[in-house]
Scaffold this motif. Structure first.
Motif, PDB file in Angstrom:
ATOM      1  N   VAL A  31      30.564  42.035 -23.779  1.00  0.00           N
ATOM      2  CA  VAL A  31      31.851  42.198 -23.068  1.00  0.00           C
ATOM      3  C   VAL A  31      31.673  42.010 -21.556  1.00  0.00           C
ATOM      4  CG1 VAL A  31      32.931  43.602 -24.856  1.00  0.00           C
ATOM      5  CG2 VAL A  31      31.640  44.750 -23.074  1.00  0.00           C
ATOM      6  N   PRO A  32      31.194  40.830 -21.143  1.00  0.00           N
ATOM      7  CA  PRO A  32      30.800  40.653 -19.744  1.00  0.00           C
ATOM      8  C   PRO A  32      31.973  40.454 -18.790  1.00  0.00           C
ATOM      9  CG  PRO A  32      30.569  38.586 -20.902  1.00  0.00           C
ATOM     10  CD  PRO A  32      30.957  39.615 -21.941  1.00  0.00           C
ATOM     11  N   ILE A  44      29.099  38.625 -26.571  1.00  0.00           N
ATOM     12  CA  ILE A  44      29.857  39.464 -27.486  1.00  0.00           C
ATOM     13  C   ILE A  44      31.138  39.868 -26.763  1.00  0.00           C
ATOM     14  CG2 ILE A  44      29.853  41.587 -28.839  1.00  0.00           C
ATOM     15  CD1 ILE A  44      26.744  41.428 -28.724  1.00  0.00           C
ATOM     16  N   VAL A  45      32.270  39.462 -27.300  1.00  0.00           N
ATOM     17  CA  VAL A  45      33.560  39.708 -26.661  1.00  0.00           C
ATOM     18  C   VAL A  45      34.397  40.603 -27.551  1.00  0.00           C
ATOM     19  CG1 VAL A  45      35.638  38.630 -25.714  1.00  0.00           C
ATOM     20  CG2 VAL A  45      33.432  37.455 -25.532  1.00  0.00           C
ATOM     21  N   GLY A  46      34.940  41.682 -26.998  1.00  0.00           N
ATOM     22  CA  GLY A  46      35.762  42.603 -27.769  1.00  0.00           C
ATOM     23  C   GLY A  46      37.182  42.090 -27.920  1.00  0.00           C
ATOM     24  N   GLU A  47      37.682  42.052 -29.147  1.00  0.00           N
ATOM     25  CA  GLU A  47      39.019  41.514 -29.388  1.00  0.00           C
ATOM     26  C   GLU A  47      40.114  42.403 -28.818  1.00  0.00           C
ATOM     27  OE1 GLU A  47      39.295  40.956 -33.588  1.00  0.00           O
ATOM     28  OE2 GLU A  47      38.211  39.049 -33.560  1.00  0.00           O
ATOM     29  N   GLN A  48      39.853  43.700 -28.693  1.00  0.00           N
ATOM     30  CA  GLN A  48      40.873  44.621 -28.182  1.00  0.00           C
ATOM     31  C   GLN A  48      40.315  45.428 -27.009  1.00  0.00           C
ATOM     32  OE1 GLN A  48      42.852  46.864 -31.315  1.00  0.00           O
ATOM     33  NE2 GLN A  48      42.343  45.278 -32.817  1.00  0.00           N
ATOM     34  N   ASP A  49      39.571  44.775 -26.166  1.00  0.00           N
ATOM     35  CA  ASP A  49      38.952  45.440 -25.025  1.00  0.00           C
ATOM     36  C   ASP A  49      40.013  45.779 -23.984  1.00  0.00           C
ATOM     37  OD1 ASP A  49      37.322  46.284 -22.932  1.00  0.00           O
ATOM     38  OD2 ASP A  49      35.783  44.793 -23.358  1.00  0.00           O
ATOM     39  N   THR A  50      40.087  47.031 -23.596  1.00  0.00           N
ATOM     40  CA  THR A  50      41.058  47.446 -22.587  1.00  0.00           C
ATOM     41  C   THR A  50      40.448  47.589 -21.201  1.00  0.00           C
ATOM     42  OG1 THR A  50      40.659  49.796 -23.046  1.00  0.00           O
ATOM     43  CG2 THR A  50      42.404  48.699 -24.313  1.00  0.00           C
ATOM     44  N   VAL A  51      39.148  47.313 -21.069  1.00  0.00           N
ATOM     45  CA  VAL A  51      38.464  47.480 -19.793  1.00  0.00           C
ATOM     46  C   VAL A  51      37.996  46.143 -19.236  1.00  0.00           C
ATOM     47  CG1 VAL A  51      36.528  48.586 -18.617  1.00  0.00           C
ATOM     48  CG2 VAL A  51      37.753  49.816 -20.416  1.00  0.00           C
ATOM     49  N   THR A  52      37.265  45.371 -20.039  1.00  0.00           N
ATOM     50  CA  THR A  52      36.811  44.046 -19.626  1.00  0.00           C
ATOM     51  C   THR A  52      37.656  43.006 -20.364  1.00  0.00           C
ATOM     52  OG1 THR A  52      34.571  44.922 -19.379  1.00  0.00           O
ATOM     53  CG2 THR A  52      34.813  42.530 -19.371  1.00  0.00           C
ATOM     54  N   LEU A  53      38.133  42.009 -19.650  1.00  0.00           N
ATOM     55  CA  LEU A  53      39.137  41.094 -20.188  1.00  0.00           C
ATOM     56  C   LEU A  53      38.610  40.277 -21.356  1.00  0.00           C
ATOM     57  CD1 LEU A  53      40.638  39.792 -16.829  1.00  0.00           C
ATOM     58  CD2 LEU A  53      41.380  41.726 -18.231  1.00  0.00           C
ATOM     59  N   THR A  54      39.366  40.269 -22.444  1.00  0.00           N
ATOM     60  CA  THR A  54      39.000  39.499 -23.634  1.00  0.00           C
ATOM     61  C   THR A  54      39.209  38.008 -23.412  1.00  0.00           C
ATOM     62  OG1 THR A  54      39.547  41.340 -25.106  1.00  0.00           O
ATOM     63  CG2 THR A  54      39.514  39.127 -26.079  1.00  0.00           C
ATOM     64  N   ASP A  55      40.360  37.636 -22.848  1.00  0.00           N
ATOM     65  CA  ASP A  55      40.697  36.210 -22.762  1.00  0.00           C
ATOM     66  C   ASP A  55      39.777  35.444 -21.825  1.00  0.00           C
ATOM     67  OD1 ASP A  55      42.029  37.719 -20.715  1.00  0.00           O
ATOM     68  OD2 ASP A  55      43.231  35.963 -20.242  1.00  0.00           O
ATOM     69  N   THR A  56      39.337  36.056 -20.728  1.00  0.00           N
ATOM     70  CA  THR A  56      38.433  35.338 -19.833  1.00  0.00           C
ATOM     71  C   THR A  56      37.075  35.116 -20.490  1.00  0.00           C
ATOM     72  OG1 THR A  56      37.786  37.437 -18.780  1.00  0.00           O
ATOM     73  CG2 THR A  56      39.549  36.167 -17.728  1.00  0.00           C
ATOM     74  N   GLY A  57      36.635  36.103 -21.293  1.00  0.00           N
ATOM     75  CA  GLY A  57      35.379  35.929 -22.022  1.00  0.00           C
ATOM     76  C   GLY A  57      35.470  34.821 -23.042  1.00  0.00           C
ATOM     77  N   LEU A  58      36.563  34.793 -23.793  1.00  0.00           N
ATOM     78  CA  LEU A  58      36.745  33.741 -24.794  1.00  0.00           C
ATOM     79  C   LEU A  58      36.872  32.371 -24.145  1.00  0.00           C
ATOM     80  CD1 LEU A  58      39.219  35.521 -27.246  1.00  0.00           C
ATOM     81  CD2 LEU A  58      36.781  35.093 -27.604  1.00  0.00           C
ATOM     82  N   THR A  59      37.611  32.306 -23.041  1.00  0.00           N
ATOM     83  CA  THR A  59      37.779  31.033 -22.334  1.00  0.00           C
ATOM     84  C   THR A  59      36.451  30.515 -21.818  1.00  0.00           C
ATOM     85  OG1 THR A  59      40.037  31.586 -21.681  1.00  0.00           O
ATOM     86  CG2 THR A  59      38.924  29.882 -20.405  1.00  0.00           C
ATOM     87  N   ALA A  60      35.637  31.412 -21.247  1.00  0.00           N
ATOM     88  CA  ALA A  60      34.328  31.002 -20.729  1.00  0.00           C
ATOM     89  C   ALA A  60      33.429  30.517 -21.854  1.00  0.00           C
ATOM     90  CB  ALA A  60      33.673  32.167 -19.997  1.00  0.00           C
TER      91      ALA A  60
END
Length: 233
Positions: free
Chosen positions: A102-103, A207-223
């Motif tokens: 969850v970077p 590892i990207v959290g699908e429902q992360d409320t602290v670190t953004l999910t969409d920016t991780g997926l986009t990257a």
């Protein structure tokens, strides 16, 4: 292995390192400077580039250990330190594998999402006032790291973050619910996603959290998607 924004190793990281050790890995865990068991002043001050510099020294230390295979060193970081993992993976070829959980990808984008538009001017005013106060000899100002009270200035308000940082810690753990105000400015300037294309050929697991409320999910997926597409041109 190292923790994220303002966290210390007693916040679950030691248990994770223990699991790796039981699986046969040599696991090195450290607190970032000015936090937990590490020294440094002012306390509770976060500079991502100094943390990366310290982590690079930890890699060098591992190379010197007789029980460590210096040709098989990997690195793992979560949240803010997940961003550090990307930067180090791109700039230190001694690493043979990198895990970014969850970077942080874009400090600017995270700040834009967390701070309401009508609160940005007040935030900028607070950051500037802190800079001017330091010029007169004041210590860097601090605020809460987490708080669910909107009247309290804090870095995080999401309930997941409040529950994580305010968890019960082992007796003797050194941690305070505070962080320097200037850490916010540095976080808003931090863009580890810029380095993601440069990690290759070192293997990178994100590892990207699908429902992360602290670190953004969409920016991780986009990257992740952008990196995969470019690597397959």
């Amino acid at each position: 292995m190292a923790h994220g924004y303002g966290a210390v190793k007693e916040m679950a990281l030691l248990r994770l390192a223990g699991a790796f050790a039981e699986a046969g890995f040599a696991a090195l865990v450290h607190d970032h400077r000015t936090f937990g068991a590490s020294d440094g002043t002012p306390r509770q001050d976060i500079d991502p580039w100094k943390q990366i510099e310290d982590w690079r020294r930890a890699i060098t230390y591992l190379e010197s250990r007789p029980e460590v295979d210096a040709d098989r060193i990997g690195l793992g970081g979560a949240s803010y330190a997940g961003g550090h993992a990307i930067v180090l993976g791109a700039t230190d070829r001694r690493l043979k594998a990198v895990v970014a959980q969850v970077p942080t990808i874009s400090g600017f984008e995270q700040s834009r999402r967390r701070v309401a538009p009508d609160n940005i001017a007040a935030l900028e005013t607070a950051l500037d006032a802190d800079e001017r106060a330091q010029l007169t000899g004041e210590a860097p100002r601090t605020q809460a790291l987490v708080s669910a009270d909107p009247a309290v200035a804090a870095s995080y308000r999401a309930q997941d973050a409040v529950d994580f940082y305010l968890q019960e810690l082992p007796q003797g753990t050194r941690w305070d619910n505070s962080v320097t105000v200037r850490s916010t400015r540095k976080a808003r300037m931090y863009e580890p996603g810029v380095f993601i294309d440069r990690v290759s050929p070192t293997p990178l697991l994100m590892i990207v959290g699908e429902q992360d409320t602290v670190t953004l999910t969409d920016t991780g997926l986009t990257a992740t998607t952008a990196r995969w597409n470019r690597s397959n041109w």
